[in-house]
Each structure stands twice: as C-alpha cells, then as structure tokens.
Design an enzyme around this catalytic site. Structure first.
Site, short mmCIF file in Angstrom:
data_model
loop_
_atom_site.label_atom_id
_atom_site.label_comp_id
_atom_site.label_asym_id
_atom_site.label_seq_id
_atom_site.Cartn_x
_atom_site.Cartn_y
_atom_site.Cartn_z
N ASP A 50 -76.03 51.46 -8.71
CA ASP A 50 -75.12 50.21 -8.73
C ASP A 50 -75.34 49.33 -10.22
O ASP A 50 -76.42 48.85 -10.09
CB ASP A 50 -75.07 49.47 -7.66
N SER A 129 -63.70 50.96 -25.53
CA SER A 129 -62.28 50.99 -25.12
C SER A 129 -61.68 50.53 -26.62
O SER A 129 -61.96 49.49 -27.26
CB SER A 129 -61.67 50.27 -24.25
N TYR A 142 -60.27 42.58 -19.66
CA TYR A 142 -60.64 43.82 -20.02
C TYR A 142 -61.01 43.97 -21.38
O TYR A 142 -62.14 44.42 -21.90
CB TYR A 142 -59.68 44.96 -19.55
N LYS A 146 -65.06 44.89 -22.99
CA LYS A 146 -65.20 46.00 -23.56
C LYS A 146 -65.56 45.45 -25.16
O LYS A 146 -66.27 46.05 -25.79
CB LYS A 146 -63.85 46.93 -23.81
#
Length: 266
Positions: A50, A129, A142, A146
């Site tokens: 995890d 990304s 997001y 990233k």
C-alpha cells in the site's frame, strides 16, 4: 542475471501491461497490490503493498530483495484519478490523491534507495501524466499531483548522480485502461455554479474509452530500461496530446489558456 523489476500498482491497467511486456523479455517482474491474494493466477508475481503505508512498502521491498538478492528497476505506477471543480472536491479526497500520486512514490523511492546505493546501480521510473504539464479544468488536483512528481524527479536526479542511480519520468496521455472506474468524481450537483463540469467529465471518459492500447507505454518503459543514460522526461500518447506540451512552452499564457477553454467548450 535478469534484472529484477518492481512495479507498484501492477494488478491492472498500465502497470499490468508493463509487467506482462517486460516478463516476455526475460525480466524478473514483481507487481504490487493492496490485495495480492486476488491475483494468484496473474502473469507475474504480485506482492502486498500500500503506497500510503511505509511499513507495507518496506515489507514488500524487503521481500523482493530477500528472494532475488537485488532490485534493479522500480516503476512508480500506482496512482488514482480525480475530477471535479476544485472548490467542490472534499479535502479528504484531495489528500488521498496526493498521498497516492505524490507522497506514495516518495515513500517507495526512500525505501529502495539504500539497496540501490549498495548495488551502486538502479533505475527508478515515475509514471506521471501529460496532464501534469498543464492545469486542466476540472482535473486540477490530478494535474497538480502528477506535475509535482515530474519536478520532484528533476531534483532527485541531481541528488542521486553520485550513486549511479538513474531516475526518469514517463508521462502517458490517455490510454484505454480501467482508470475511470477507480477515479473519484466530485458529484454533479444541481445547485452547483459549475454547470459545465458534467460535459467536461463526459469528454474525459470518452477520451479514455477511445484511446490506444497501453502497450505503447510498456514499449517506452523497455526503451528506457535499455538506455544507458535516460533523459529526464518522456511522453507517450497521441500526437496532439504531446504537441500540447510544446504549445504550452511557446505560446503566451493567455493564448494557451484560451486554447484550453475552446477545447473544453468552456
């Protein structure tokens, strides 16, 4: 001896594609999942990890090293998507996204560096990304998580240069994976002032569903592994997705902003 590779988030999507591809080329691949017992018939070994739990990370890394005696390549692939107006995204979801997409990779890197220094060799690939190069509307959290990982890699590369440890980013565009199923979506509210969020959300999901096979990312990973001195940044995706980064750096800010507004019909 075959290189030993650890891929976080190797149970599905891009991570699974990378693992399958590298296994075909003779690498010893370990993927990770929070529920490894679900993947007894996986194409490669899955260990429990995890990325939000340092104890779990240390245990998984120790397990791989104990079995193989080395750890040559680590691919920080585990990540989660998130959409919504930043104002309306719950703080807990923002924290979860950064814990997974940014602080998780930092924890993994810290866990593997002692072994790589001991070997005087190693490669860490951070899957970021193309969205991390720009603040996309309704994907701002997001993009931020990233983008932060992209910059972190630049700093790490300089700090690690004396230890023969390489680090690089691979930034995918949209690929056909199950990321949309696990992405947090801020709920569409009738009384929300952000009326255009729904259409943008539909556009995001349509792009993922119509995108290319993630094997293209896997091929880039293999290329980087076989490169003696990897570059800092690599991009994989449709031409216009990659070209949008070029435009970001050459266009005035307001012109680029207007381009995004027009693209998303905002």
């Amino acid at each position: 001896m075959s290189k030993v590779i650890l891929i976080t988030g190797g149970s599905s999507g891009i991570g699974k594609s990378i693992g399958e591809y590298l296994t075909k080329y003779g690498f010893k691949v370990y993927g990770t999942s929070r529920s490894p017992e679900k993947y007894t018939n996986h194409p490669f070994k899955i260990v429990g990890l995890d990325v939000k739990d340092m104890k779990s990370i240390n245990s998984a890394v120790a397990e791989v090293i104990a079995k193989e005696g080395q750890l040559d390549v680590v691919i920080n692939n585990a990540g989660v998507g998130i959409t919504g107006p930043i104002e309306e995204i719950p703080e807990a979801e923002i924290q979860h996204n950064f814990d997974t997409n940014l602080f998780g990779p930092i924890k993994v890197i810290k866990a593997v560096l002692p072994q790589m220094r001991k070997q005087n060799s190693g490669l860490i690939i951070n899957i970021t990304s193309i969205a991390g190069y720009m603040g996309l509307p309704y994907r701002g959290i997001y993009s931020a998580s990233k983008g932060a990982l992209e910059l972190l890699t630049e700093a790490f590369r300089i700090e690690l240069k004396d230890f023969n440890i390489n680090m690089t980013n691979i930034a995918p565009g949209d690929f056909a994976t199950n990321i949309a199923a696990g992405r947090f979506h801020a709920p569409l509210k009738e009384d929300s002032p952000y009326k255009k969020y729904g259409s943008v959300l539909q556009d995001i999901d349509d792009h993922v569903n119509k995108s290319s096979d993630p094997v293209h990312v896997s091929k880039m990973v293999l290329k980087v592994i076989n490169t003696k001195r990897p570059r800092t940044h690599y991009k994989v995706g449709a031409f216009m997705q990659k070209f949008s980064i070029v435009l970001k750096f050459i266009l005035p800010d307001r012109v680029y902003e207007k381009m995004l507004i027009n693209h998303y019909k905002l």
